[in-house]
Design an enzyme around this catalytic site. Structure first.
Site, mmCIF file in Angstrom:
data_model
loop_
_atom_site.group_PDB
_atom_site.id
_atom_site.type_symbol
_atom_site.label_atom_id
_atom_site.label_comp_id
_atom_site.label_asym_id
_atom_site.label_seq_id
_atom_site.Cartn_x
_atom_site.Cartn_y
_atom_site.Cartn_z
ATOM 1 N N ASN A 83 0.760 -1.053 -0.097
ATOM 2 C CA ASN A 83 -0.035 -0.048 -0.052
ATOM 3 C C ASN A 83 0.654 0.966 0.160
ATOM 4 O O ASN A 83 1.876 1.220 0.443
ATOM 5 C CB ASN A 83 -0.579 0.020 1.423
ATOM 6 C CG ASN A 83 0.084 0.184 2.338
ATOM 7 O OD1 ASN A 83 -0.161 -1.205 2.499
ATOM 8 N ND2 ASN A 83 0.268 1.557 3.092
ATOM 9 N N MET A 106 4.594 0.004 5.378
ATOM 10 C CA MET A 106 4.527 -0.693 6.830
ATOM 11 C C MET A 106 4.317 0.639 7.439
ATOM 12 O O MET A 106 4.078 0.443 8.486
ATOM 13 C CB MET A 106 5.726 -1.390 6.744
ATOM 14 C CG MET A 106 5.677 -2.537 8.730
ATOM 15 S SD MET A 106 4.432 -3.796 7.971
ATOM 16 C CE MET A 106 5.102 -5.121 7.340
ATOM 17 N N THR A 109 4.394 0.199 15.024
ATOM 18 C CA THR A 109 4.809 0.797 16.628
ATOM 19 C C THR A 109 4.822 2.351 17.141
ATOM 20 O O THR A 109 3.923 2.546 17.772
ATOM 21 C CB THR A 109 4.214 -0.223 17.253
ATOM 22 O OG1 THR A 109 6.435 -0.183 17.346
ATOM 23 C CG2 THR A 109 3.689 -1.546 17.311
ATOM 24 N N VAL A 132 7.084 -1.791 -9.980
ATOM 25 C CA VAL A 132 7.830 -2.036 -10.678
ATOM 26 C C VAL A 132 8.300 -3.515 -10.668
ATOM 27 O O VAL A 132 8.968 -4.328 -10.008
ATOM 28 C CB VAL A 132 8.998 -0.757 -9.998
ATOM 29 C CG1 VAL A 132 11.109 -0.696 -10.744
ATOM 30 C CG2 VAL A 132 8.913 0.502 -10.749
ATOM 31 N N HIS A 167 10.805 -6.938 11.834
ATOM 32 C CA HIS A 167 11.754 -6.126 11.730
ATOM 33 C C HIS A 167 12.990 -6.282 11.188
ATOM 34 O O HIS A 167 14.267 -6.713 11.082
ATOM 35 C CB HIS A 167 12.196 -5.544 13.159
ATOM 36 C CG HIS A 167 11.536 -4.755 14.091
ATOM 37 N ND1 HIS A 167 11.853 -4.738 15.021
ATOM 38 C CD2 HIS A 167 10.359 -4.677 14.057
ATOM 39 C CE1 HIS A 167 10.402 -3.847 15.903
ATOM 40 N NE2 HIS A 167 9.769 -3.938 15.196
#
Length: 531
Positions: free
Chosen positions: A118, A122, A127, A232, A441
């Site tokens: 989107n 992220m 958070t 892409v 992460h």
């Protein structure tokens, strides 16, 4: 409707998460004459584009935005129905799991590996925790790291002392400090968690997404373009230099070539090396040194605290942390290679047996993230003969926890239990080790290095070794066994790369008529692109 893509730009940026947005922002500030285009595979969720979904007040609209982020296999509940993951792997709203290839026989794998597709990446779901790295987390060959981190805080809108007056926050930090601070240097003692959060004009709290990083400077830049639903598929490389990208319009299915003087790939730790691989850019370290943070969680109820009147009302609901909720930080140190994120909650995540409803802020969640024992064999491989849902080389994850990792997890368990005993009464019996990949992460797959010795993908300026004009960005650039939340560090590295491009744009004369034509039509095209 067929969209009008430019023939050429000065800088093509792949990905609209916080690091892609940081390149756009710095270039808008330092090279405003340059034509800059961001291409994002996913849709626009919010107005302005890239806003954090927690800032969407309407819960129905928020759920719709999360669902729209979940790629081609959405799972979040919607009016059309619920689509659970058939493997029953844990997946969070707004993200989508790697459907297969996440674990190989005899390995731990990353079964919780997830991503978002989107505008904002992220950054629309994170958070917003922005701690600074310390000790072995720091990148020793970057002498200006602290100044870059300062700049990253500016772009993200970081508040180093959020919720200082939250009920019981002083109690939590005092108890944690008594337990952990005596053996620590001053700068690595217990403190509030820096958060990318701000207060809006109406008094409500808002979380930073890529919209904050883009800022008005980028939004008002007539030479800036944003294209949503624009995947892409390949970086064009000629004679050892990046010269453009091939873009697939996911609205009409057509492909376009966009020439560029510089290309920045900021597509996350899985899709950035995937795009380089698909483009024939395959240095030995590509996809290697994959770093997830082993993570465990626990919860307690504060003991020996009086009920504070200001804790009785919480407007948080299910959208965001409110001022009634404190967030504290136990920083990483080399002697204890993990970091703690301590969050006061409005309610217990586990049903309590007593009759008293806990006051908001007295239920405390503890999350400990461990530094990984980095190894070349932890990697993403790509298949030349098979493709994923987006038609790109199919990834396979190779990932194992080493004996050192298990030892670190054992020490982290002891530390989280120390914290829990200092704070209050256990909720549950034991800390829970989360499934590999749950940290979100992921790092290291296009890692930075001081020299081109086949153990890194890019130079200290984030330019890919051996390919002039091609830069990489994201958590995947971080080369150290970082245990803290990595976004602040990755944005700092993006600042350094963007400054390098801005300086080169100033030094290199414009050499293409197509780029000038793009600047002349940027304003009208930008609205078509989704900006």
């Amino acid at each position: 409707m067929t969209r009008s893509f430019p023939n050429a730009v000065d800088v093509a940026i792949v990905g609209s998460g916080p690091t892609g947005a940081a390149y756009a922002r710095i270039l808008s500030e330092q090279a405003p004459q340059a034509a800059v285009a961001v291409f994002e595979s996913g849709p626009v969720l919010t107005d302005p584009p890239g806003m954090h979904v927690k800032n969407i007040a309407d819960p129905v609209a928020r759920v719709a935005a999360q669902r729209s982020s979940e790629g081609l296999r959405p799972h979040t509940q919607s009016p059309e129905g619920h689509y659970p993951d058939p493997s029953r792997r844990v997946v969070r709203p707004g993200t989508h799991l790697l459907p297969d290839g996440y674990r190989q026989p005899g390995e731990d794998g990353l079964p919780a590996l997830a991503m978002s597709t989107n505008v904002g990446g992220m950054g629309a779901h994170w958070t917003a925790a922005c701690p600074r790295p310390g000790g072995a987390e720091r990148i020793a060959f970057l002498p200006d790291l602290d100044e870059l981190l300062d700049e990253a805080e500016r772009l993200l809108g970081v508040d180093r002392h959020p919720f200082d007056d939250a009920p019981y926050a002083d109690v939590v930090r005092a108890r944690l400090g008594t337990e952990f601070d005596p053996s620590r240097p001053e700068e690595r003692r217990v403190r509030p968690m820096p958060l990318a959060v701000r207060r809006r004009a109406d008094g409500a709290l808002a979380w930073s997404g890529s919209d904050v990083v883009f800022g008005d400077t980028t939004r008002n830049n007539p030479n800036f373009l944003l294209f949503a639903d624009a995947q892409v598929r390949r970086v064009l490389v000629e004679d050892g230099r990046a010269v453009g990208v091939i873009v697939r319009d996911r609205i009409d299915g057509g492909e376009r070539e966009v020439r560029a003087r510089f290309v920045v790939v900021a597509a996350d730790a899985l899709r950035t090396p995937q795009l380089l691989y698909a483009s024939g850019v395959r240095p030995p370290a590509l996809g290697r040194y994959l770093n997830d943070q082993p993570q465990m969680i626990f919860a307690v109820r504060l003991r020996d605290v009086s009920r504070q009147p200001e804790a009785e009302h919480s407007p948080r609901g299910d959208t965001a942390i409110a001022e009634e909720s404190g967030v504290s930080w136990v920083p990483y140190i080399d002697e204890e290679p993990f970091h703690g994120q301590v969050m006061q909650l409005d309610a217990s995540p586990i049903p309590l047996l007593d009759e008293d409803e806990p006051a908001p802020g007295t239920i405390v969640g503890l999350g400990w993230f461990c530094g990984k024992d980095l190894q070349e064999s932890d990697r993403i491989e790509f298949d030349d003969s098979a493709t994923d849902d987006y038609g790109m080389p199919k990834p396979r994850i190779h990932y194992t926890l080493t004996p050192r990792d298990h030892e670190t997890l054992g020490r982290a368990r002891a530390a989280i239990l120390r914290a829990a005993r200092a704070l209050g009464d256990f909720i549950g019996d034991e800390p829970m080790v989360l499934s590999p990949g749950a940290s979100l992460h992921y790092q290291g797959t296009t890692r930075m290095g001081p020299v081109d010795d086949d153990t890194s993908v890019c130079a200290p300026n984030s330019e890919v070794w051996g390919v002039s004009g091609l830069y990489v960005a994201g958590n995947n650039v971080i080369p150290t066994p970082i245990a803290c939340n990595p976004t602040l560090t990755s944005v700092a590295l993006a600042v350094g790369g963007a400054r390098d491009i801005a300086a080169r744009l100033a030094a290199e004369p414009e050499d293409t008529k197509d780029t000038k034509d793009t600047k002349d039509t940027a304003a009208s095209t930008a609205t078509i692109g989704g900006w």
